[in-house]
Design an enzyme around this catalytic site. Structure first.
Site, PDB file in Angstrom:
ATOM      1  N   THR A  93       0.877  -1.181   0.000  1.00 22.45           N
ATOM      2  CA  THR A  93       0.000   0.000   0.000  1.00 22.45           C
ATOM      3  C   THR A  93       0.906   1.220   0.000  1.00 22.45           C
ATOM      4  O   THR A  93       1.631   1.453   0.976  1.00 22.45           O
ATOM      5  CB  THR A  93      -0.888   0.032   1.259  1.00 22.45           C
ATOM      6  OG1 THR A  93      -1.648  -1.164   1.312  1.00 22.45           O
ATOM      7  CG2 THR A  93      -1.823   1.231   1.234  1.00 22.45           C
ATOM      8  N   LYS A 168      -7.710   1.707  -3.188  1.00 24.07           N
ATOM      9  CA  LYS A 168      -7.382   1.256  -1.829  1.00 24.07           C
ATOM     10  C   LYS A 168      -7.508   2.413  -0.827  1.00 24.07           C
ATOM     11  O   LYS A 168      -8.119   2.270   0.232  1.00 24.07           O
ATOM     12  CB  LYS A 168      -5.954   0.694  -1.839  1.00 24.07           C
ATOM     13  CG  LYS A 168      -5.304   0.486  -0.507  1.00 24.07           C
ATOM     14  CD  LYS A 168      -5.687  -0.825   0.138  1.00 24.07           C
ATOM     15  CE  LYS A 168      -5.092  -0.936   1.530  1.00 24.07           C
ATOM     16  NZ  LYS A 168      -5.541  -2.099   2.242  1.00 24.07           N
ATOM     17  N   LYS A 243      -1.535   5.170   8.569  1.00 24.09           N
ATOM     18  CA  LYS A 243      -0.731   5.207   7.344  1.00 24.09           C
ATOM     19  C   LYS A 243      -1.650   5.442   6.127  1.00 24.09           C
ATOM     20  O   LYS A 243      -1.382   6.305   5.290  1.00 24.09           O
ATOM     21  CB  LYS A 243       0.021   3.876   7.175  1.00 24.09           C
ATOM     22  CG  LYS A 243       0.754   3.766   5.854  1.00 24.09           C
ATOM     23  CD  LYS A 243       1.274   2.376   5.565  1.00 24.09           C
ATOM     24  CE  LYS A 243       1.701   2.296   4.102  1.00 24.09           C
ATOM     25  NZ  LYS A 243       2.138   0.975   3.686  1.00 24.09           N
TER      26      LYS A 243
END
Ligand code: NAD
Length: 297
Positions: A93, A168, A243
């Protein structure tokens, strides 16, 4: 069957590589941490001495690394060594801009590439049921799909380079915001003398229904499998949620999108993390919200 280089054999990478081995592929793995290499070897991965050695003769390279800077450093290092036409799949990611740069490096060296981040966590990685969100050309996606298959429950081609990372972080921004919304509703219910179960029974079948409530309820009881029932052990750690929220805010700034609730959720998770809860499940934010309520008295 393909020869696959797997770089980044951490919590996610190791079980993903194990599923590629089980599917019959030859997997040559590399990580910086000796312990992770030992686990990989037990799972049937051939441990290599360097990323270069892993990439040598590979048809496919999968990376599962912490952040954009790691992916770009590894791509710059190994792309010149890879066989022309090899496929690079980055499942880390990372920020959308770095993902696009990674594609550019691959293209410059005559390689196919997709960004293919995942959701489903370590459990999904072990079970081979991850959702992959892929960005890249039709040709790259067609070549990637059968490789992803043994690791996946679902594979979605989201669009061109960077579209997987975009999907995402948009999804996880919804998740961060909705978990705070659900947590606030339970804290308010407590103050109003409404039981957790009563709020759940109504909201789970009403317009307040969402995944954070019905699959991952942040109070113990209504959804027995949710981390709230095991003292908020992750699950999906608050550090990883922060994050992803930060990535959403970087992307929003870079693209010029207004995401005020995303910004607020980022602030709240930053405070929650700063209080030492990086390793707590992200649904534990409800305890932080309850603390804020108490501090108001
Ligand atoms: P992790 O820290 O356990 O694994 C990352 C691995 O990369 C480590 O083993 C590290 O040693 C290795 N590494 C770093 N630099 C390297 C290099 N130059 N060469 C070789 N290896 C290198 O992290 P993780 O939980 O496996 O997550 C990996 C990625 O997946 C992250 O981007 C994370 O955001 C994403 N992700 C994690 C989860 C989860 O639940 N853990 C869920 C979805 C997505």
């Amino acid at each position: 069957m393909a020869t696959i280089a797997f770089i980044g054999l951490g919590n996610m990478g190791n079980p993903m590589a194990a599923n590629l081995v089980k599917a019959g592929h030859t997997v040559n793995g590399f990580d910086l941490v000796t312990e992770n290499l030992e686990t990989a070897a037990k799972n049937g991965v051939t441990v290599m001495a360097s990323a270069h050695a892993a990439v040598n003769k590979a048809d496919v390279v999968v990376t599962m690394l912490p952040a954009g800077r790691h992916v770009l450093a590894v791509y710059r290092d190994i792309a010149p060594k890879a066989a022309k036409g090899a496929l690079f799949i980055d499942s880390s990611t990372i920020d959308v801009d770095s993902a696009k740069q990674a594609h550019a490096i691959a293209t410059e060296h005559g390689l196919l590439s997709i960004d293919a981040p995942v959701s489903g966590g370590v459990g999904g990685a072990q079970a081979g049921t991850l959702t992959f969100m892929a960005g890249g050309s039709k040709d790259a996606f067609a070549k990637a799909e059968p490789i992803l298959e043994p690791m996946a429950g679902r594979i979605v081609h989201c669009g061109e380079d960077g579209a997987g990372q975009a999907a995402k972080i948009c999804n996880n921004m919804i998740l961060g915001i909705s978990m705070i919304a659900v947590g606030e509703a339970f804290v308010l219910a407590e103050k109003l003398g409404l039981s957790h179960q009563a709020l759940f029974d109504v909201a789970s079948t009403s317009s307040g229904q969402c995944w954070s409530l019905t699959s991952y309820c942040p109070v113990p009881g209504p959804v027995p499998a949710s981390p709230a029932n095991r003292d908020y052990k992750p699950g999906f750690a608050a550090g990883l949620m922060l994050k992803d929220l930060r990535l959403s805010q970087e992307a929003a700034q870079s693209a010029g999108a207004a995401t005020p609730l995303g910004a607020e959720a980022t602030q709240l998770y930053a405070l929650f993390n700063a209080m030492g809860h990086e390793g707590t499940d992200f649904s534990g934010i409800i305890n932080f919200l309850r603390g804020q309520t108490e501090a108001k008295k």
